[in-house]
Design a protein around this motif. Structure first.
Motif, short mmCIF file in Angstrom:
data_model
loop_
_atom_site.label_atom_id
_atom_site.label_comp_id
_atom_site.label_asym_id
_atom_site.label_seq_id
_atom_site.Cartn_x
_atom_site.Cartn_y
_atom_site.Cartn_z
N PHE A 1 0.82 -1.20 0.00
CA PHE A 1 0.00 0.00 0.00
C PHE A 1 0.87 1.26 0.00
O PHE A 1 0.43 2.32 -0.42
N ILE A 2 2.10 1.11 0.49
CA ILE A 2 2.94 2.27 0.70
C ILE A 2 4.41 1.92 0.49
O ILE A 2 4.83 0.79 0.77
N LEU A 3 5.15 2.87 -0.04
CA LEU A 3 6.60 2.72 -0.19
C LEU A 3 7.27 3.73 0.74
O LEU A 3 6.94 4.92 0.71
N VAL A 4 8.16 3.26 1.59
CA VAL A 4 8.85 4.13 2.53
C VAL A 4 10.21 4.51 1.97
O VAL A 4 10.99 3.64 1.57
N LYS A 5 10.50 5.81 1.96
CA LYS A 5 11.77 6.29 1.43
C LYS A 5 12.82 6.37 2.54
O LYS A 5 12.49 6.32 3.72
N GLU A 6 14.07 6.52 2.14
CA GLU A 6 15.16 6.54 3.10
C GLU A 6 15.08 7.72 4.06
O GLU A 6 15.53 7.63 5.20
N ASP A 7 14.51 8.84 3.62
CA ASP A 7 14.43 10.04 4.47
C ASP A 7 13.23 10.02 5.41
O ASP A 7 12.96 10.99 6.11
N GLY A 8 12.48 8.90 5.43
CA GLY A 8 11.33 8.80 6.33
C GLY A 8 10.03 9.23 5.71
O GLY A 8 8.96 9.07 6.34
N PHE A 9 10.07 9.77 4.50
CA PHE A 9 8.84 10.14 3.82
C PHE A 9 8.30 8.90 3.09
O PHE A 9 8.91 7.82 3.17
N GLU B 1 5.43 7.14 -0.13
CA GLU B 1 4.69 7.29 -1.39
C GLU B 1 3.60 6.23 -1.43
O GLU B 1 3.86 5.06 -1.15
N LEU B 2 2.39 6.64 -1.73
CA LEU B 2 1.29 5.69 -1.83
C LEU B 2 1.31 5.01 -3.19
O LEU B 2 1.67 5.61 -4.20
N THR B 3 0.93 3.75 -3.21
CA THR B 3 0.95 2.96 -4.45
C THR B 3 -0.41 3.03 -5.15
O THR B 3 -1.40 3.54 -4.59
N GLU C 1 -6.54 2.72 -5.20
CA GLU C 1 -7.73 1.91 -5.50
C GLU C 1 -8.51 1.63 -4.22
O GLU C 1 -9.74 1.70 -4.22
N HIS C 2 -7.78 1.34 -3.16
CA HIS C 2 -8.42 1.04 -1.88
C HIS C 2 -9.12 2.28 -1.31
O HIS C 2 -10.13 2.16 -0.61
#
Length: 347
Positions: free
Chosen positions: A71-79, A81-83, A88-89
């Protein structure tokens, strides 16, 4: 799954402009300037403080499941991104309605009062006033003793009056039978202990976290229903005394507000209170968010207000850095005031 749905709603409202920790602080009801202002900027009033005892460990576990389910991708800086799966959900309707901003955990005080009153009356009806109280909090016990005495419990009529109010008030609110049953399961009586979360979880086939969210949303709906029809429920009205937050400002912001409305400038308040101007600005943003009397246009012209709102829509962002590039004539403080004004939540 209900918790993940709520988490997804919050992440969506934050518009990928806050870190993955922001929902945790929001759900816990953290009283920091950043979290309180985020409530107004991102219109997250309903979720504020609905899980004040949520542990970081539990939150991280749910977040990990969220990531694993893509559902979500976590970036190295702690922010984050929604997939596409998340978007859709998000199209599915949100069934639970919360009012965290106005209750902030006080719904549990209401239910503690109610449950101990019910337990006391059921034992009185059975002729047994010696029992181990379900609620251990001394303040709750003291409140209940005063309530029983004030309402003449010894004449034997209080139990039926209260039962009638409970049933009638629940009938007037839009809740599934399952949600109403969860509330009733939590009540204790003579020779009948209230169900534990584990027992209710088994009974209704729900995870405990989801179960508690239904319970909290149900309490919010019930409380709002009582306030809306207060003349019909005099006993319940006593139980909701001081449960709804009338002044949503933090204590320090309230002091600043009093000085401001008495004619002091921000600079004068800063000197008088011995606080940094940045802190006073935080307080003014709280005022813009919460107080209908506060006029943002004493700091920002209507033309600039409209320019900011247009930029928010055009660029789909509430990020101050981007908005400042679009409307450079305004300070970050002025931008925060406009964003905080948003759609005010009525007191």
């Amino acid at each position: 799954m209900l918790f993940q749905q709520i988490l997804l709603q919050i992440f969506h409202k934050f518009n990928q402009e806050r870190t993955i920790s922001a929902p945790f602080h929001l759900l816990r009801g953290k009283r920091s300037g950043q979290t309180v202002q985020d409530v107004g900027i991102y219109q997250l009033h309903s979720y504020f403080g609905i899980l004040p005892k949520l542990s970081r460990k539990k939150y991280d576990e749910e977040l990990s499941a969220f990531v694993n389910e893509q559902f979500i991708l976590v970036k190295e800086d702690g922010f984050y991104e929604l997939t596409e799966k998340a978007y859709e959900h998000l199209k599915k309707p949100q069934k639970l309605v919360f009012d965290g901003w106005h209750y902030r955990g006080n719904e549990h005080v209401f239910f503690a009062r109610l449950s101990l009153v019910v337990q006391s009356l059921s034992h009185h009806l059975a002729g047994e006033m010696s029992f181990i109280p379900y609620q251990k909090d001394e303040q709750i016990q003291q409140w209940v003793r005063m309530f029983l005495k004030t309402n003449h419990y010894q004449d034997g009529q209080l139990q039926q009056k209260l039962l009638k109010e409970i049933l009638n008030s629940l009938e007037h609110i839009t809740l599934e039978d399952r949600a109403k049953n969860i509330l009733i399961y939590r009540l204790s009586g003579y020779n009948a202990a209230g169900f534990t979360w584990q027992q209710i979880s088994f009974e209704v086939n729900l995870k405990e976290m989801d179960l508690q969210l239904i319970y909290i949303a149900s309490l919010h709906s019930w409380l709002n229903g009582i306030f809306l029809r207060d003349e019909e429920f005099p006993l319940l009205l006593q139980m909701v005394e001081n449960i709804r937050v009338k002044n949503p400002l933090t204590g320090s912001a309230f002091q600043t507000a009093e000085l401001f409305y008495n004619g002091h400038s921000m600079e004068q308040i800063s000197r008088k209170r011995g606080l940094k101007m940045s802190t006073i600005e935080d307080h003014m943003v709280e005022l813009a968010m919460n107080d209908p009397r506060f006029d943002v246009e004493q700091f920002v012209s209507n033309e600039d207000v409209q320019a900011v709102l247009a930029a928010v829509e055009d660029y789909n962002t509430r990020k101050l850095k981007i908005l400042h590039e679009v409307v450079p004539q305004l300070s970050y403080f002025q931008l925060r005031l406009v964003l905080a004004r948003g759609e005010r939540v009525e007191a």
